[in-house]
Write a protein that holds these residues in place. Structure first.
Motif, PDB file in Angstrom:
ATOM      1  N   SER A   1      69.397  60.447  79.692  1.00  0.00           N
ATOM      2  CA  SER A   1      68.477  61.459  79.162  1.00  0.00           C
ATOM      3  C   SER A   1      67.580  60.852  78.102  1.00  0.00           C
ATOM      4  O   SER A   1      66.369  61.077  78.065  1.00  0.00           O
ATOM      5  CB  SER A   1      69.251  62.621  78.535  1.00  0.00           C
TER       6      SER A   1
ATOM      7  N   THR B   1      71.950  67.477  71.174  1.00  0.00           N
ATOM      8  CA  THR B   1      72.761  68.658  70.887  1.00  0.00           C
ATOM      9  C   THR B   1      73.943  68.781  71.835  1.00  0.00           C
ATOM     10  O   THR B   1      74.740  69.704  71.709  1.00  0.00           O
ATOM     11  CB  THR B   1      71.909  69.934  71.006  1.00  0.00           C
ATOM     12  N   GLY B   2      73.999  67.840  72.791  1.00  0.00           N
ATOM     13  CA  GLY B   2      75.131  67.872  73.713  1.00  0.00           C
ATOM     14  C   GLY B   2      75.060  68.971  74.755  1.00  0.00           C
ATOM     15  O   GLY B   2      76.083  69.403  75.286  1.00  0.00           O
ATOM     16  N   ARG B   3      73.864  69.453  75.052  1.00  0.00           N
ATOM     17  CA  ARG B   3      73.756  70.483  76.081  1.00  0.00           C
ATOM     18  C   ARG B   3      73.423  69.871  77.440  1.00  0.00           C
ATOM     19  O   ARG B   3      72.318  69.368  77.648  1.00  0.00           O
ATOM     20  CB  ARG B   3      72.683  71.494  75.707  1.00  0.00           C
ATOM     21  N   ASP B   4      74.357  69.938  78.336  1.00  0.00           N
ATOM     22  CA  ASP B   4      74.136  69.327  79.649  1.00  0.00           C
ATOM     23  C   ASP B   4      73.014  70.013  80.413  1.00  0.00           C
ATOM     24  O   ASP B   4      72.286  69.385  81.177  1.00  0.00           O
ATOM     25  CB  ASP B   4      75.411  69.396  80.488  1.00  0.00           C
ATOM     26  N   SER B   5      72.888  71.319  80.208  1.00  0.00           N
ATOM     27  CA  SER B   5      71.890  72.071  80.979  1.00  0.00           C
ATOM     28  C   SER B   5      70.490  71.534  80.709  1.00  0.00           C
ATOM     29  O   SER B   5      69.661  71.455  81.602  1.00  0.00           O
ATOM     30  CB  SER B   5      71.956  73.548  80.626  1.00  0.00           C
ATOM     31  N   LEU B   6      70.219  71.136  79.459  1.00  0.00           N
ATOM     32  CA  LEU B   6      68.904  70.593  79.132  1.00  0.00           C
ATOM     33  C   LEU B   6      68.743  69.184  79.690  1.00  0.00           C
ATOM     34  O   LEU B   6      67.685  68.805  80.174  1.00  0.00           O
ATOM     35  CB  LEU B   6      68.690  70.584  77.613  1.00  0.00           C
ATOM     36  N   GLN B   7      69.823  68.411  79.609  1.00  0.00           N
ATOM     37  CA  GLN B   7      69.747  67.048  80.125  1.00  0.00           C
ATOM     38  C   GLN B   7      69.490  67.035  81.619  1.00  0.00           C
ATOM     39  O   GLN B   7      68.880  66.104  82.148  1.00  0.00           O
ATOM     40  CB  GLN B   7      71.058  66.313  79.835  1.00  0.00           C
TER      41      GLN B   7
ATOM     42  N   GLY C   1      68.583  67.839  74.650  1.00  0.00           N
ATOM     43  CA  GLY C   1      69.881  68.060  75.290  1.00  0.00           C
ATOM     44  C   GLY C   1      70.888  67.004  74.885  1.00  0.00           C
ATOM     45  O   GLY C   1      72.052  67.300  74.584  1.00  0.00           O
TER      46      GLY C   1
END
Lengths: 178, 666, 160
Positions: free
Chosen positions: B123, B30-36, B27
């Motif tokens: 993260s 790749t800059g995905r907040d949902s994963l973080q 996350g």
């Protein structure tokens, strides 16, 4: 600062890793005898069976022998005895016994029960020769050359594996030389 | 049934750890907040399942479930309940589980207390910690499962806990030690995260600092407890033997101490970043090395666990991956920019850097001394022993140098210190220290060069620390106001340094002025140890819950007056057939009198070991003072400023000017 | 007076046996000898034990070694002679203080090498940094301020 220097810690770590890896599985408590390549220390002790008979280093002269340090009180000595019998009887190995810090009666009882693989036995109730040899715990087995030089020491029980892999090659080599 | 659940809990914890080490990192990259956003729930879940496994193992001990091999090997139905509890970490498998539980606890703590950190950073930090957890969970599941059953031949009773370990010291020592070891993983994770995203800055240093300090404080207590335990339990009255396992705990402590000081410079002045980040990696690597040395059997030690090459190779692999991975990352990513020196040659920066030079030299010395026999053996150059005399001779000069530098460094200023001013400043403390040291020498009756140096260093550190406190606390509103005005982190530093001085004083005095005697005594005999007269009254027998003992009664007299009665014992533990010497000690702030019963020489005479140990308590009290200093320092409000700062920044961007919120709300 | 003296002497004589010093397990003539003995046995390693000196170990071999140390001390042997004697029997392993020779010189010299090396590196860093400072101090003023400001923003507060 050059980037090359930043690799220095990595190199040091790898070097340490090699030594650690090499140390794995080795027994750090296992010690070589300090006497290897040197003659058996001078001594003058009674024979176990015959107190009148005084023994000295000449007992090792003439033939390659094993010197086995044993005592009745030593549990592992009971374990290895059967194999020593086998070596003496079936393989014709000359074994000299060193009865270490023991009492005569006990030693006789031990031999009567388990048999006697020794060609002759040095009686060392105070552990004098044992101390000079650097014995730190029975059983210990030394390979002695035909001219009385200490070639090898094994600490612990002698069994088939120890004989085949550790002692026999040294004995054979010594026999070849003499 | 329960033990299988425990195993299942460990496997689930492993799964969560795997997810934790992958998902948030992905996350962040790749800059995905949902994963973080998964980071915190995963961290909590991992803690819950490790905790569950630990609780189940503890339960197995408390109810004497000898079908579990680990319980059967390390407990016995006769064992008092509190030792059954501490027996959970009395062997390899259980102590490893404790290690992992602590790691999960630290991860949870990071997840909870770092809410205000940038999500990308947190993260990455949690993912790195997750990777460490994966390694150790794999290790325990694959090679050291504490829940292995002994079916169908369940033993009727257990083989008992090693009597050496049936002691309050063991209840406390490993948990504290592991808290320290494992705690350094947080500083490590911050360092790795900072290397990954290239943000090695003052903020990074500030975030790492409290975590490092806490871990260091725990480790300090853990080492001190171990030393105290060895002192009274091993029966020979030694407090530090330079045993490989003791060294293994000292290594991360020394480099951790260097790290704390280096982090201070990086936080305050933004310099020495590459050095600081290297120290963070090395400190954790040394914690892992310690774990390896204790559990692999490559070195001979009084304290080592039963050795097992398979476990050894697994741990070495783990150590290798961690160290090679992180040091390679370091080599490629650490900044090599030259920061323009904004500090002079007598600045506090330089003093701290020199402190680091000495501490790292000491670390390397201890590492070298510990591993040297291994290297020589590998090169077939002989089997050497490197022990107390070597370390005493080589370590002491470094310790003294560190102390002398410390005393001077306390007065130094950031950026630049005027040489003449510093020299004048040091003059009086120097004079006071020389006089005080001379007084101590006379008091203990005898001059010895090393005793002089050691005591002088301790006094010098104390005087300089207090002098500085006096200078700083001068205030127009009175001394008390001035003292109150000092920040908690300053007080932490003061206590830390005073603690070091106490340890140095204790170590020097007890080794130079202590008395050790082996005497032959019969009941009715009297012997002297120092100024103390020790009377052997009688010897008797008694039986404990799982042992029988012979105990002696000794009277300790000073100037003809009885000041204590001691009852040292020789215990026979029935289950393991082992004999233990239980010394008895008349403890005091300024001296201990130590009596232990040795072998029986004749029908009515015994070999008795008598010791007079001046200032020996200062070793452990000093360590405690150091640790308290550490805890005090992290309670400083400026570590909470960050939280407010972030809010302040948010508010500012919203148009509201926040003046100095931290000062008000902290 | 004389009676008083006699009484005093008698008192001492009576008190004598009660407070007489007990024997050492090994008997020495002087306190210094006793200390030398303690020192020696604390620096010799028990070959059978995990990692203990012969002073602390209860193993039979440790007792034999203590006896030998005592015997040789009584015969007037020096510390080196005693250690050499035991090394000849049990190997270098038994001395906790490794001998200074080709193999161990690095080890013994290490603290000095590391500390001096470290100090030289620090000196080098300082010297180079200062030279760089002199070279480009002209254009640095503005940058310096900016750098300091950035640092401050990131939380490098200047209190202690």
């Amino acid at each position: 600062m050059k980037r090359v220097f930043l690799f220095l810690p990595l190199v040091v770590a790898l070097a340490v890793g090699i030594f650690l890896f090499a140390g794995l599985g080795k027994d750090p408590t296992k010690l070589d005898s300090a006497l290897i390549g040197k003659p058996v220390p001078e001594f003058s002790l009674e024979n176990l069976a015959d107190p009148e008979l005084t023994m000295d280093t000449s007992v090792f002269k003439g033939e390659v022998s094993l010197l086995n340090v044993w005592a009745e009180w030593c549990p592992s000595c009971w374990d290895e005895h059967e194999y020593l019998m086998h070596l003496a009887r079936d393989k014709g190995v000359r074994i000299v016994g060193l009865n270490y810090k023991d009492q005569r009666e006990n030693a006789f009882r031990f031999l009567n029960r388990l048999g006697n693989p020794y060609e002759t036995i040095i009686f060392d109730p105070e552990g004098k020769l044992g101390f000079d040899l650097g014995v730190y715990g029975a059983p210990e087995t030394y390979v002695i050359s035909a001219d009385g030089i200490v070639l090898h020491r094994h600490v612990g029980v002698v069994n088939e594996q120890v004989w085949q892999q550790e002692l026999l090659p040294i004995v054979n080599e010594a026999r070849g030389e003499s | 049934m329960f033990p299988e659940l425990g195993q299942l809990a460990l496997i689930l914890a492993l799964l969560l750890a795997v997810l934790l080490s992958v998902v948030p990192l992905a996350g962040a990259l790749t800059g995905r907040d949902s994963l973080q956003a998964f980071a915190r729930p995963l961290a909590s879940g991992m803690f819950v399942f490790t905790g569950l496994a630990f609780a189940i193992l503890t339960h197995a001990f408390l109810v004497d479930d000898f079908s579990v091999a680990y319980v059967a090997n390390n407990s016995n139905s006769m064992l008092p309940w509190y030792y059954k509890f501490s027996a959970v970490w009395g062997g390899h498998e259980g102590s490893l589980l404790l290690w992992i539980l602590m790691l999960a606890g630290w991860i949870l703590a990071v997840a909870i207390f770092s809410r205000k950190l940038p999500p990308v950073m947190i993260s990455q930090v949690l993912s790195v910690l997750g990777m460490v957890a994966v390694g150790f969970l794999l290790f325990i599941i694959m090679t050291s499962n504490p829940f292995d059953r002994m079916l169908p031949n369940i033993p009727a009773d257990g083989r008992d806990l090693n009597p050496l370990l049936q002691d309050i010291g063991l209840i406390m020592h490993p948990p504290m030690l592991y808290m320290g070891y494992v705690g350094f993983s947080v500083a490590f994770a911050f360092a790795i995260a900072a290397l990954i995203n290239g943000r090695l800055d003052a903020a990074w240093a500030r975030w790492s600092r409290p975590w490092t300090t806490v871990a260091w404080s725990f480790l300090t207590i853990g080492i001190a407890l171990g030393s105290w335990w060895a002192y009274y339990e091993l029966g020979w009255g030694g407090w530090w033997f330079w045993d490989p396992v003791e060294n293994a705990s000292l290594l991360p402590w020394l480099s951790g101490t260097a790290l704390m000081h280096s982090l201070a410079v990086t936080e305050k002045r933004g310099v020495f970043k590459s050095w600081t980040v290297l120290l963070a990696i090395v400190t954790f690597a040394l914690s892992l090395l310690g774990t390896f040395l204790v559990r692999s059997g490559v070195l001979t030690s009084v304290h080592a666990f039963a050795s097992d090459p398979e476990r050894g190779s697994f741990l070495l692999m783990l150590l290798g991956i961690t160290v090679v991975g992180s040091l390679a990352l370091y080599a490629f990513r650490a900044p090599v920019v030259h920061v323009r020196a904004r500090y002079g040659s007598l600045s506090r920066e330089i003093f701290l850097l020199l402190n680091n030079v000495l501490l790292v030299s000491a670390t390397a010395l201890v590492a070298l001394g510990t591993l040297y026999p291994l290297v020589l053996d590998y090169l077939e150059l002989g089997k050497l022993s490197i022990g107390e005399p070597f370390f005493n001779a080589t370590f002491s000069p470094l310790a003294v140098a560190t102390g002398l530098l410390l005393g001077a460094g306390i007065f130094s200023r950031w950026k630049k210190t005027d040489g003449g001013w510093l020299a004048r400043k040091l003059l009086w403390p120097l004079a006071v220290s020389v006089l005080a040291t001379a007084a101590v020498m006379i008091g203990y009756g005898g001059f010895a060069p090393w005793a002089f140096l050691g005591v002088f260093t301790a006094v010098w550190v104390t005087v300089a620390t207090l002098w500085d406190l006096w200078d700083k606390s001068s205030s127009r509103k009175g001394r008390l106001h001035g003292l109150k005005r000092q920040s908690r982190s300053y007080w932490g530093m003061v206590l830390g340094h005073l603690g070091v001085a106490m340890v140095m004083a204790g170590a020097t005095v007890v080794s130079n002025y202590g008395v050790e005697r082996d005497v032959r005594m019969q009941p009715g005999d009297t012997a002297m140890a120092g100024d103390y007269e020790i009377v052997f009254n009688y010897i008797g027998e008694r039986s404990g819950p799982n042992f029988s003992a012979q105990y002696g009664e000794f009277e300790v007299r000073l100037d003809g007056e009885t000041i204590a009665e001691l009852h040292p014992e020789k215990r026979n533990y029935s289950v393991g057939m082992s004999v233990m010497t239980e010394a008895d000690i008349d403890a005091g702030l300024f001296r201990d009198v130590f009596v232990a019963i040795g072998e029986r020489i004749s029908d009515d005479a015994w070999a008795i070991r008598l010791q007079y140990k001046p200032l020996v308590r200062w070793l452990w009290l000093g360590s405690l003072v150091m640790a308290i200093g550490g805890f005090l320092a992290i309670s400083d409000k400026r570590y909470r400023i960050r939280v407010k700062d972030v809010k302040a920044v948010e508010q500012e961007s919203g148009g509201t000017a926040a003046g100095k919120p931290a000062e008000v709300t902290g | 007076m004389r009676v008083a003296m006699l009484l005093l002497l008698a008192a001492f004589w009576l008190a004598g046996p009660a407070s007489a010093e007990v024997q050492e397990v090994y008997d020495f003539d002087t306190r210094a000898e006793e200390q030398r003995y303690q020192q020696l046995i604390s620096e010799l390693r028990c070959p059978k034990c995990q990692n203990q000196n012969i002073a602390d170990s209860n193993a039979p071999i440790s007792k034999d070694m203590r006896d030998q140390v005592y015997r040789m001390m009584r015969q007037g042997a020096s510390n080196e002679e005693i250690v050499d004697d035991l090394v000849a029997r049990f190997g270098e392993f038994v001395q906790y203080k490794p001998p200074v020779d080709k193999r161990t010189i690095v080890l013994w010299a290490f603290p000095a090498i590391a500390a001096i090396g470290g100090f030289l590196v620090v000196a080098g860093v300082l010297w180079r940094a200062r030279r760089r400072n002199e070279q480009d101090s002209a254009l640095s003023d503005d940058e310096k301020r900016r750098a300091e400001r950035i640092l401050k923003d990131q939380g490098g507060s200047s209190d202690r």
